[in-house]
Design an enzyme around this catalytic site. Structure first.
Site, short mmCIF file in Angstrom:
data_model
loop_
_atom_site.label_atom_id
_atom_site.label_comp_id
_atom_site.label_asym_id
_atom_site.label_seq_id
_atom_site.Cartn_x
_atom_site.Cartn_y
_atom_site.Cartn_z
N TYR A 1 0.83 -1.26 -0.06
CA TYR A 1 -0.02 0.10 -0.16
C TYR A 1 0.93 1.37 0.18
O TYR A 1 1.82 1.34 0.81
CB TYR A 1 -0.96 0.12 1.24
CG TYR A 1 -1.86 1.08 1.55
CD1 TYR A 1 -1.58 2.18 2.31
CD2 TYR A 1 -2.62 1.48 0.43
CE1 TYR A 1 -2.30 3.31 2.52
CE2 TYR A 1 -3.46 2.71 0.36
CZ TYR A 1 -3.21 3.66 1.48
OH TYR A 1 -4.05 4.86 1.61
N ASP B 1 9.30 3.34 -0.52
CA ASP B 1 8.16 3.96 0.08
C ASP B 1 8.49 3.68 1.53
O ASP B 1 8.27 2.74 2.09
CB ASP B 1 7.03 3.52 -0.31
CG ASP B 1 5.75 4.02 0.51
OD1 ASP B 1 4.74 3.88 0.11
OD2 ASP B 1 6.20 4.56 1.32
N LYS C 1 4.52 9.95 8.43
CA LYS C 1 4.42 9.19 9.86
C LYS C 1 5.39 9.90 10.77
O LYS C 1 5.11 11.04 11.02
CB LYS C 1 4.46 7.70 9.62
CG LYS C 1 3.42 7.25 8.80
CD LYS C 1 3.49 5.84 8.75
CE LYS C 1 2.34 4.90 7.94
NZ LYS C 1 0.89 5.24 8.33
#
Ligand code: KE4
Length: 440
Positions: free
Chosen positions: A147, A242, A270
């Protein structure tokens, strides 16, 4: 319980569903895959969450990664307060943004230039548009089950026909857009090699979660990352890590430091925002020089580099740079990993029909897969005993442990998970495995 009266999650969820789709602002929070209703959280401190009803939980989600220092960490709150007191957003250039770009250039091996965004999704979208602009090619390669945020061409699944051709995995994604994406199984270098043989001259980038977290925690197979590095280099494609989840989580500077493989572009989010909306993408100077206004690849954002978010991120990153931080995170992760393995094993001794469990961990991110065999790619994650996981999740919740509500997520621990918290949590883990085992 503070002056605020106790409100049940049930009542709040019913009210939320009247004006929010599914009662939440992000699907995974709805607890649908564990067939439960979401716990509404009122406040948090350290490793602890307080529900709207006053019940306290040990937090193993950490807002899906950002809260690596623990919640309401004083230095972060102070930085936020001082920044906010000077105004919350200017839509103008500020010095703190330079401080963060210099910090990322100093600590993340692949980054010479970077661009700040307001989310991980935007960081990934920016990086992949740069990859397409820099190479002049259209195709993006991703792993099945990975994802990378909500960009249309990344919400795709492997096509039934051509195993690699992307098909929409969400309503609203046109087939033509999904068709610019190719899918390969995670950790399958041969599949990537075959794809490059077939379409290598039109592949702009391969994007990978260096440690997969969105199918549960799946470490890179030996030579997986090194192989991707070599293949992309050989074919003139860019390697994009990523690191929205792994950045400053699995090592200071990210997975690229832990595994010694340097991509061409890195996406972050994050932890780098310390709990406020902030993402970043960055890479080699020649590649990032494509980004407007320096180059022809357009990417923008009203709140990009927001001074309050940058303050939260910088305070978090500076705290993480302290000596011994990652040794402590490793010890905390190892303690929980050992408790998961011991708890599952003890349950199977008492109840031989107990579901088998594989514990997979990298540093302070960990997943308990209800599987008899290790999980190396998405299909193996999807074959897990999801019923058992859902029961175990509820058993943990009943014992005051707030675990990710999906088999396909990783748990995140923080520096605030001290020995007392771990002792409480590890007991709850063992008891929850026993409860599931008894029910078999
Ligand atoms: P955001 O747009 O949610 O900030 O980042 C998207 C993203 C990109 N890349 C990776 C590797 C990610 O894990 C994420 C977001 N992760 C999910 C949790 N698996 C966020 C939680 C949610 O969607 O609510």
């Amino acid at each position: 319980m503070s002056a605020m009266e106790a409100k049940s999650s049930e009542a709040l969820f019913e009210r939320a569903c009247r004006t929010l789709p599914g009662g939440v602002n992000s699907p995974v929070r709805a607890f649908k895959s564990v067939r439960n209703i979401p716990v509404f959280i009122r406040e948090a401190k350290g490793a602890w969450l307080t529900g709207s009803d006053g019940k306290r939980y040990i937090d193993c989600i950490g807002s899906w990664g950002p809260m690596i220092l623990g919640h309401a960490e004083p230095s972060v709150l102070q930085a936020i307060g001082e920044a906010a007191a000077k105004g919350t957003s200017f839509g103008a250039a500020t010095e703190p943004e330079i401080d963060m770009a210099e910090f990322l250039a100093r600590t993340v091996p692949s980054v010479e230039l970077s661009r700040l965004t307001s989310s991980g999704t935007e960081a990934v979208m920016g990086a992949l548009r740069v990859a397409r602009g820099f190479t002049g090619r259209d195709l993006v390669v991703k792993c099945v089950g990975a994802y990378h945020g909500g960009a249309d061409y990344l919400l795709v699944k492997a096509g039934s026909g051509l195993a690699t051709l992307g098909e929409p995995d969400s309503a609203g994604v046109p087939a033509a857009i999904a068709g610019t994406t190719r899918l390969v199984p995670h950790n399958d270098l041969a599949a990537v090699e075959a794809l490059f043989k077939a379409e290598g001259n039109n592949i702009a980038a391969v994007i990978v979660e260096p440690v997969a977290g969105n199918m549960g925690c799946v470490p890179p197979a030996p030579q997986w990352l090194e192989g991707l590095r070599a293949l992309t280099q050989a074919h003139g494609a860019l390697l994009v890590f990523d690191e929205v989840m792994t950045g400053f989580r699995v090592a200071f500077g990210g997975a690229q430091v832990r595994y010694g493989v340097t991509p061409d572009l890195t996406c972050m989010g994050k932890v780098v925002g310390g709990g406020l909306p902030l993402g970043a993408y960055g890479g080699r100077r020649d590649i990032m020089s494509c980004v407007a206004p320096l180059g022809p690849v357009y990417q923008a954002g009203t709140l990009s580099g927001n001074p309050v978010a940058v303050a939260a991120g910088m305070a978090t990153l500076q705290a993480l740079e302290a000596e011994g931080t990652y040794a402590r995170l490793e010890a905390i992760g190892a303690s929980v990993g050992a408790a998961l393995e011991a708890g599952a094993a003890a349950a199977r001794v008492s109840f031989p029909k107990a579901p088998p469990v594989q514990v997979q961990r990298v540093g302070s991110m960990v997943t308990a897969f209800f599987s008899a065999t290790p999980v190396t790619h998405y299909d193996e994650a999807a074959a897990c005993d999801l019923e058992a996981f859902a029961h175990w999740h509820k058993a943990l919740l009943d014992r005051g442990v707030y675990w990710p509500p999906s088999q396909f997520e990783a748990a995140f621990l923080s520096l605030a998970h001290d020995d007392a918290v771990l002792a409480t949590m590890n007991t709850a883990i063992a008891d929850a495995f026993l409860e599931v085992a008894k029910a078999r």
